[in-house]
Design a protein around this motif. Structure first.
Motif, PDB file in Angstrom:
ATOM      1  N   LEU A  24       8.024  37.394  61.001  1.00 39.82           N
ATOM      2  CA  LEU A  24       9.066  36.826  60.137  1.00 39.82           C
ATOM      3  C   LEU A  24       9.373  37.764  58.973  1.00 39.82           C
ATOM      4  O   LEU A  24      10.537  37.904  58.584  1.00 39.82           O
ATOM      5  N   TRP A  25       8.356  38.423  58.419  1.00 39.54           N
ATOM      6  CA  TRP A  25       8.629  39.391  57.352  1.00 39.54           C
ATOM      7  C   TRP A  25       9.384  40.603  57.894  1.00 39.54           C
ATOM      8  O   TRP A  25      10.236  41.166  57.199  1.00 39.54           O
ATOM      9  N   SER A  28      12.853  39.400  57.994  1.00 37.32           N
ATOM     10  CA  SER A  28      13.358  39.199  56.643  1.00 37.32           C
ATOM     11  C   SER A  28      13.676  40.526  55.953  1.00 37.32           C
ATOM     12  O   SER A  28      14.727  40.668  55.310  1.00 37.32           O
ATOM     13  N   ILE A  29      12.801  41.494  56.096  1.00 40.02           N
ATOM     14  CA  ILE A  29      13.042  42.798  55.459  1.00 40.02           C
ATOM     15  C   ILE A  29      14.172  43.528  56.179  1.00 40.02           C
ATOM     16  O   ILE A  29      14.980  44.202  55.536  1.00 40.02           O
ATOM     17  N   LEU A  53      16.770  42.070  57.505  1.00 40.29           N
ATOM     18  CA  LEU A  53      17.960  41.424  56.949  1.00 40.29           C
ATOM     19  C   LEU A  53      18.204  41.899  55.511  1.00 40.29           C
ATOM     20  O   LEU A  53      19.346  42.155  55.119  1.00 40.29           O
ATOM     21  N   GLU A  54      17.144  42.037  54.745  1.00 40.16           N
ATOM     22  CA  GLU A  54      17.256  42.531  53.364  1.00 40.16           C
ATOM     23  C   GLU A  54      17.865  43.935  53.336  1.00 40.16           C
ATOM     24  O   GLU A  54      18.731  44.237  52.511  1.00 40.16           O
ATOM     25  N   VAL A  69       7.770  33.182  53.394  1.00 39.68           N
ATOM     26  CA  VAL A  69       8.679  33.988  54.217  1.00 39.68           C
ATOM     27  C   VAL A  69       9.819  33.136  54.761  1.00 39.68           C
ATOM     28  O   VAL A  69      10.971  33.593  54.823  1.00 39.68           O
ATOM     29  N   LEU A  70       9.541  31.892  55.140  1.00 41.08           N
ATOM     30  CA  LEU A  70      10.620  31.023  55.623  1.00 41.08           C
ATOM     31  C   LEU A  70      11.605  30.699  54.510  1.00 41.08           C
ATOM     32  O   LEU A  70      12.826  30.676  54.730  1.00 41.08           O
ATOM     33  N   HIS A 120      12.229  32.651  51.945  1.00 44.14           N
ATOM     34  CA  HIS A 120      12.995  33.873  51.692  1.00 44.14           C
ATOM     35  C   HIS A 120      14.086  34.066  52.737  1.00 44.14           C
ATOM     36  O   HIS A 120      15.219  34.418  52.406  1.00 44.14           O
ATOM     37  N   LEU A 121      13.758  33.843  53.989  1.00 45.74           N
ATOM     38  CA  LEU A 121      14.768  33.970  55.053  1.00 45.74           C
ATOM     39  C   LEU A 121      15.899  32.970  54.860  1.00 45.74           C
ATOM     40  O   LEU A 121      17.081  33.324  54.969  1.00 45.74           O
ATOM     41  N   TYR A 134      16.851  31.531  52.105  1.00 47.62           N
ATOM     42  CA  TYR A 134      17.634  31.876  50.922  1.00 47.62           C
ATOM     43  C   TYR A 134      18.565  33.049  51.213  1.00 47.62           C
ATOM     44  O   TYR A 134      19.729  33.046  50.816  1.00 47.62           O
ATOM     45  N   GLN A 135      18.043  34.061  51.903  1.00 46.46           N
ATOM     46  CA  GLN A 135      18.881  35.214  52.244  1.00 46.46           C
ATOM     47  C   GLN A 135      20.090  34.801  53.071  1.00 46.46           C
ATOM     48  O   GLN A 135      21.203  35.251  52.812  1.00 46.46           O
TER      49      GLN A 135
END
Length: 179
Positions: free
Chosen positions: A34-35, A38-39, A41-42, A160-161, A163-164, A166-167
């Motif tokens: 998941l990170w 997430s990264i 996507l970041e 992490v969930l 953060h995802l 929110y992104q």
């Protein structure tokens, strides 16, 4: 900047390709994966957002240097997700948890860099964010502190969930795409 972000994305994609090619090399982890997402996507979001730099009329080396340092921090986040080599650890989650201080320290730095980056783009850019931006940064910094402090899987999974989610919400609101 594009090269450094491209290298970070390449690092993540090569890591994922390695997982596909050698699924038994190291134990997988949902938190780690998941990170990675997430990264990734970041990085994509950052790359897209930097297109707003065309609005800057007063470029100087200081701004350029700041942006390069920001991209280096993002690159380092990507490298901390896929170590060379992994066999020194009991899998990706073990590596991630043992290096969480580095990861979340750098991640916290991105919140500070983001504020500076947003200020550089001017007041019109700043007005796009609204009140939630004033909440996002302190909450993000607190969550980074919690993640450094604890190795609790449920807390890390929640972070992490969050953060995802929110992104995805942020990207949807800023860029008017259908999610």
């Amino acid at each position: 900047m594009g090269m450094v972000i491209g290298l970070a994305i390449t690092r993540l994609l090569m890591g994922v390709a390695g997982l596909v090619q050698h699924p038994n090399r190291a134990s997988l982890s949902s938190i780690h994966l998941l990170w990675v997402g997430s990264i990734l996507l970041e990085l994509i979001h950052f790359w897209w957002w930097q297109f707003a730099l065309f609005q800057l009329t007063d470029w100087h080396f200081g701004i350029f240097f700041f942006l390069i340092v920001y991209t280096i921090v993002l690159f380092l986040l990507a490298t901390l997700l896929f170590p060379d080599p992994i066999y020194e650890y009991d899998g990706y989650e073990d590596f991630f948890m043992k290096r969480r201080g580095w990861f979340f320290g750098l991640f916290a730095a991105t919140f500070v860099f983001d504020i500076i980056d947003s200020l550089l783009k001017g007041p019109t850019n700043w007005e796009l964010f609204g009140l939630h931006y004033y909440v996002q940064v302190p909450v993000g910094l607190v969550l980074c502190g919690v993640a450094v402090w604890t190795a609790n899987r449920k807390i890390h999974l929640g972070i992490v969930l969050l953060h995802l989610a929110y992104q995805l919400s942020w990207i949807t609101r800023l860029f008017y795409i259908n999610a």
